[in-house]
Design a protein around this motif. Structure first.
Motif, PDB file in Angstrom:
ATOM      1  N   TYR A  44       8.874   5.014  -1.098  1.00  0.00           N
ATOM      2  CA  TYR A  44       7.372   5.368  -0.948  1.00  0.00           C
ATOM      3  C   TYR A  44       6.734   5.743  -2.344  1.00  0.00           C
ATOM      4  CZ  TYR A  44       8.047   4.493   4.117  1.00  0.00           C
ATOM      5  OH  TYR A  44       8.425   3.992   5.330  1.00  0.00           O
ATOM      6  N   TYR A  45       5.519   5.757  -2.575  1.00  0.00           N
ATOM      7  CA  TYR A  45       4.750   6.167  -3.650  1.00  0.00           C
ATOM      8  C   TYR A  45       3.683   7.165  -3.004  1.00  0.00           C
ATOM      9  CZ  TYR A  45       6.399   2.451  -6.483  1.00  0.00           C
ATOM     10  OH  TYR A  45       7.196   1.555  -7.526  1.00  0.00           O
ATOM     11  N   LYS A  46       3.366   8.194  -3.898  1.00  0.00           N
ATOM     12  CA  LYS A  46       2.076   9.132  -3.649  1.00  0.00           C
ATOM     13  C   LYS A  46       1.284   8.323  -4.567  1.00  0.00           C
ATOM     14  CE  LYS A  46       0.380  13.642  -3.499  1.00  0.00           C
ATOM     15  NZ  LYS A  46       1.119  14.929  -3.515  1.00  0.00           N
ATOM     16  N   VAL A  47       0.022   8.085  -4.119  1.00  0.00           N
ATOM     17  CA  VAL A  47      -0.686   7.224  -5.207  1.00  0.00           C
ATOM     18  C   VAL A  47      -2.110   8.379  -5.179  1.00  0.00           C
ATOM     19  CG1 VAL A  47      -2.409   5.305  -5.165  1.00  0.00           C
ATOM     20  CG2 VAL A  47      -0.051   5.030  -4.355  1.00  0.00           C
ATOM     21  N   ASN A  48      -2.784   8.293  -6.438  1.00  0.00           N
ATOM     22  CA  ASN A  48      -3.969   8.716  -6.620  1.00  0.00           C
ATOM     23  C   ASN A  48      -4.925   8.010  -7.107  1.00  0.00           C
ATOM     24  OD1 ASN A  48      -3.813   9.158  -9.231  1.00  0.00           O
ATOM     25  ND2 ASN A  48      -2.139  10.617  -9.026  1.00  0.00           N
ATOM     26  N   GLY A  49      -6.219   7.996  -7.099  1.00  0.00           N
ATOM     27  CA  GLY A  49      -7.250   7.160  -7.606  1.00  0.00           C
ATOM     28  C   GLY A  49      -8.397   7.643  -8.065  1.00  0.00           C
ATOM     29  N   ASN A  50      -9.193   7.407  -9.150  1.00  0.00           N
ATOM     30  CA  ASN A  50     -10.225   7.651  -9.527  1.00  0.00           C
ATOM     31  C   ASN A  50     -11.229   6.906  -9.762  1.00  0.00           C
ATOM     32  OD1 ASN A  50      -9.201  10.351 -10.586  1.00  0.00           O
ATOM     33  ND2 ASN A  50      -8.158   8.847 -11.940  1.00  0.00           N
ATOM     34  N   GLY A  51     -12.415   7.091  -9.421  1.00  0.00           N
ATOM     35  CA  GLY A  51     -13.710   6.149  -9.235  1.00  0.00           C
ATOM     36  C   GLY A  51     -13.638   5.098  -8.412  1.00  0.00           C
ATOM     37  N   CYS A  52     -13.229   5.781  -7.052  1.00  0.00           N
ATOM     38  CA  CYS A  52     -13.010   5.038  -5.932  1.00  0.00           C
ATOM     39  C   CYS A  52     -14.231   4.820  -4.979  1.00  0.00           C
ATOM     40  CB  CYS A  52     -12.019   5.699  -4.804  1.00  0.00           C
ATOM     41  SG  CYS A  52     -10.327   5.937  -5.858  1.00  0.00           S
ATOM     42  N   ASP A  53     -14.300   3.650  -4.368  1.00  0.00           N
ATOM     43  CA  ASP A  53     -15.279   3.407  -3.296  1.00  0.00           C
ATOM     44  C   ASP A  53     -14.772   2.850  -2.024  1.00  0.00           C
ATOM     45  OD1 ASP A  53     -17.889   3.065  -2.280  1.00  0.00           O
ATOM     46  OD2 ASP A  53     -18.259   0.956  -3.245  1.00  0.00           O
ATOM     47  N   GLY A  54     -15.300   3.131  -1.030  1.00  0.00           N
ATOM     48  CA  GLY A  54     -14.928   2.529   0.524  1.00  0.00           C
ATOM     49  C   GLY A  54     -14.808   3.757   1.404  1.00  0.00           C
ATOM     50  N   HIS A  55     -13.671   3.784   2.067  1.00  0.00           N
ATOM     51  CA  HIS A  55     -13.522   4.826   3.024  1.00  0.00           C
ATOM     52  C   HIS A  55     -11.987   5.059   3.251  1.00  0.00           C
ATOM     53  CE1 HIS A  55     -12.375   1.816   6.223  1.00  0.00           C
ATOM     54  NE2 HIS A  55     -13.009   0.900   5.437  1.00  0.00           N
ATOM     55  N   SER A  56     -11.530   6.277   3.834  1.00  0.00           N
ATOM     56  CA  SER A  56     -10.216   6.513   4.239  1.00  0.00           C
ATOM     57  C   SER A  56      -9.685   5.466   5.224  1.00  0.00           C
ATOM     58  CB  SER A  56      -9.954   8.173   4.542  1.00  0.00           C
ATOM     59  OG  SER A  56     -10.551   8.809   3.639  1.00  0.00           O
ATOM     60  N   GLY A  57      -8.594   4.985   4.940  1.00  0.00           N
ATOM     61  CA  GLY A  57      -7.961   4.123   5.707  1.00  0.00           C
ATOM     62  C   GLY A  57      -6.289   3.759   5.495  1.00  0.00           C
ATOM     63  N   THR A  58      -5.891   2.809   5.495  1.00  0.00           N
ATOM     64  CA  THR A  58      -4.557   2.603   5.371  1.00  0.00           C
ATOM     65  C   THR A  58      -4.197   1.602   4.062  1.00  0.00           C
ATOM     66  OG1 THR A  58      -4.275   0.630   7.014  1.00  0.00           O
ATOM     67  CG2 THR A  58      -3.663   2.882   7.503  1.00  0.00           C
ATOM     68  N   THR A  59      -5.246   0.933   3.467  1.00  0.00           N
ATOM     69  CA  THR A  59      -5.219  -0.204   2.609  1.00  0.00           C
ATOM     70  C   THR A  59      -5.679   0.562   1.335  1.00  0.00           C
ATOM     71  OG1 THR A  59      -6.640  -1.557   3.132  1.00  0.00           O
ATOM     72  CG2 THR A  59      -4.599  -2.040   4.048  1.00  0.00           C
ATOM     73  N   VAL A  60      -5.179   0.306  -0.105  1.00  0.00           N
ATOM     74  CA  VAL A  60      -5.878   0.812  -1.033  1.00  0.00           C
ATOM     75  C   VAL A  60      -5.283  -0.156  -2.201  1.00  0.00           C
ATOM     76  CG1 VAL A  60      -5.610   2.739  -2.885  1.00  0.00           C
ATOM     77  CG2 VAL A  60      -5.367   3.285  -0.576  1.00  0.00           C
ATOM     78  N   THR A  61      -6.485  -0.302  -3.091  1.00  0.00           N
ATOM     79  CA  THR A  61      -6.279  -1.199  -4.405  1.00  0.00           C
ATOM     80  C   THR A  61      -6.883  -0.291  -5.505  1.00  0.00           C
ATOM     81  OG1 THR A  61      -7.080  -3.274  -3.028  1.00  0.00           O
ATOM     82  CG2 THR A  61      -7.468  -3.443  -5.433  1.00  0.00           C
ATOM     83  N   ILE A  62      -5.940  -0.295  -6.375  1.00  0.00           N
ATOM     84  CA  ILE A  62      -6.194   0.064  -7.817  1.00  0.00           C
ATOM     85  C   ILE A  62      -6.196  -1.102  -8.546  1.00  0.00           C
ATOM     86  CG2 ILE A  62      -5.337   1.614  -9.731  1.00  0.00           C
ATOM     87  CD1 ILE A  62      -5.457   3.163  -6.874  1.00  0.00           C
ATOM     88  N   ARG A  63      -7.406  -1.268  -9.539  1.00  0.00           N
ATOM     89  CA  ARG A  63      -7.926  -2.293 -10.087  1.00  0.00           C
ATOM     90  C   ARG A  63      -7.406  -2.441 -11.517  1.00  0.00           C
ATOM     91  NH1 ARG A  63      -9.756  -5.793  -6.855  1.00  0.00           N
ATOM     92  NH2 ARG A  63     -11.756  -5.293  -5.771  1.00  0.00           N
ATOM     93  N   PHE A  64      -7.083  -0.937 -12.268  1.00  0.00           N
ATOM     94  CA  PHE A  64      -6.476  -0.994 -13.731  1.00  0.00           C
ATOM     95  C   PHE A  64      -5.542   0.117 -13.629  1.00  0.00           C
ATOM     96  CE2 PHE A  64     -11.118  -2.579 -13.664  1.00  0.00           C
ATOM     97  CZ  PHE A  64     -10.733  -3.964 -14.537  1.00  0.00           C
ATOM     98  N   GLY A  65      -4.633  -0.046 -14.873  1.00  0.00           N
ATOM     99  CA  GLY A  65      -3.704   0.836 -15.054  1.00  0.00           C
ATOM    100  C   GLY A  65      -2.274   0.580 -14.749  1.00  0.00           C
ATOM    101  N   THR A  66      -1.496   1.369 -15.040  1.00  0.00           N
ATOM    102  CA  THR A  66       0.081   1.255 -14.791  1.00  0.00           C
ATOM    103  C   THR A  66       0.258   0.976 -13.200  1.00  0.00           C
ATOM    104  OG1 THR A  66       0.393   3.663 -14.848  1.00  0.00           O
ATOM    105  CG2 THR A  66       0.949   2.019 -16.960  1.00  0.00           C
ATOM    106  N   ALA A  67      -0.621   1.499 -12.359  1.00  0.00           N
ATOM    107  CA  ALA A  67      -0.457   1.675 -10.822  1.00  0.00           C
ATOM    108  C   ALA A  67      -1.369   0.452 -10.203  1.00  0.00           C
ATOM    109  CB  ALA A  67      -0.901   3.069 -10.425  1.00  0.00           C
ATOM    110  N   ALA A  68      -1.904  -0.521 -11.242  1.00  0.00           N
ATOM    111  CA  ALA A  68      -2.705  -1.313 -10.546  1.00  0.00           C
ATOM    112  C   ALA A  68      -1.814  -2.194  -9.372  1.00  0.00           C
ATOM    113  CB  ALA A  68      -3.340  -2.287 -11.667  1.00  0.00           C
ATOM    114  N   GLY A  69      -2.717  -2.523  -8.347  1.00  0.00           N
ATOM    115  CA  GLY A  69      -2.200  -3.162  -7.329  1.00  0.00           C
ATOM    116  C   GLY A  69      -2.792  -3.166  -6.083  1.00  0.00           C
TER     117      GLY A  69
END
Length: 95
Positions: A44-69
């Motif tokens: 598994y991964y521990k994920v952190n994000g900056n400049g996020c929009d939306g709400h807490s849930g179970t799916t996350v999208t990272i747009r740019f950078g090495t963790a994009a996906g």
């Protein structure tokens, strides 16, 4: 017997309703501009994000950078455009 005509009428009504309904693409609960990921036990991964929009849930999208996906996570928390998520699995790479 009126059963065949009733069946045809109900089928036509259902088809008309389903064609009129707009298609929606699956969307992430939280979308972040950038972020990072740290491997944890069990693959598994521990994920952190900056400049996020939306709400807490179970799916996350990272747009740019090495963790994009896109990630499926066991737990997320979104506050003031910052995201923290645990027990995440990369479901599609952003490359």
């Amino acid at each position: 017997m009126k059963t065949p005509s009733l069946t045809i009428a109900l089928s036509a009504a259902l088809l008309t309703t389903s064609l009129a309904a707009p298609a929606h693409a699956a969307a992430s609960d939280a979308v972040c501009f950038t972020g990072g990921r740290t491997p944890t036990s069990g693959g598994y991964y521990k994920v952190n994000g900056n400049g996020c929009d939306g709400h807490s849930g179970t799916t996350v999208t990272i747009r740019f950078g090495t963790a994009a996906g896109d990630y499926a996570c066991g737990w997320t928390f979104l506050w003031n455009s910052m995201l923290g998520a645990d027990n995440c699995v990369l479901t599609s790479s952003g490359t």
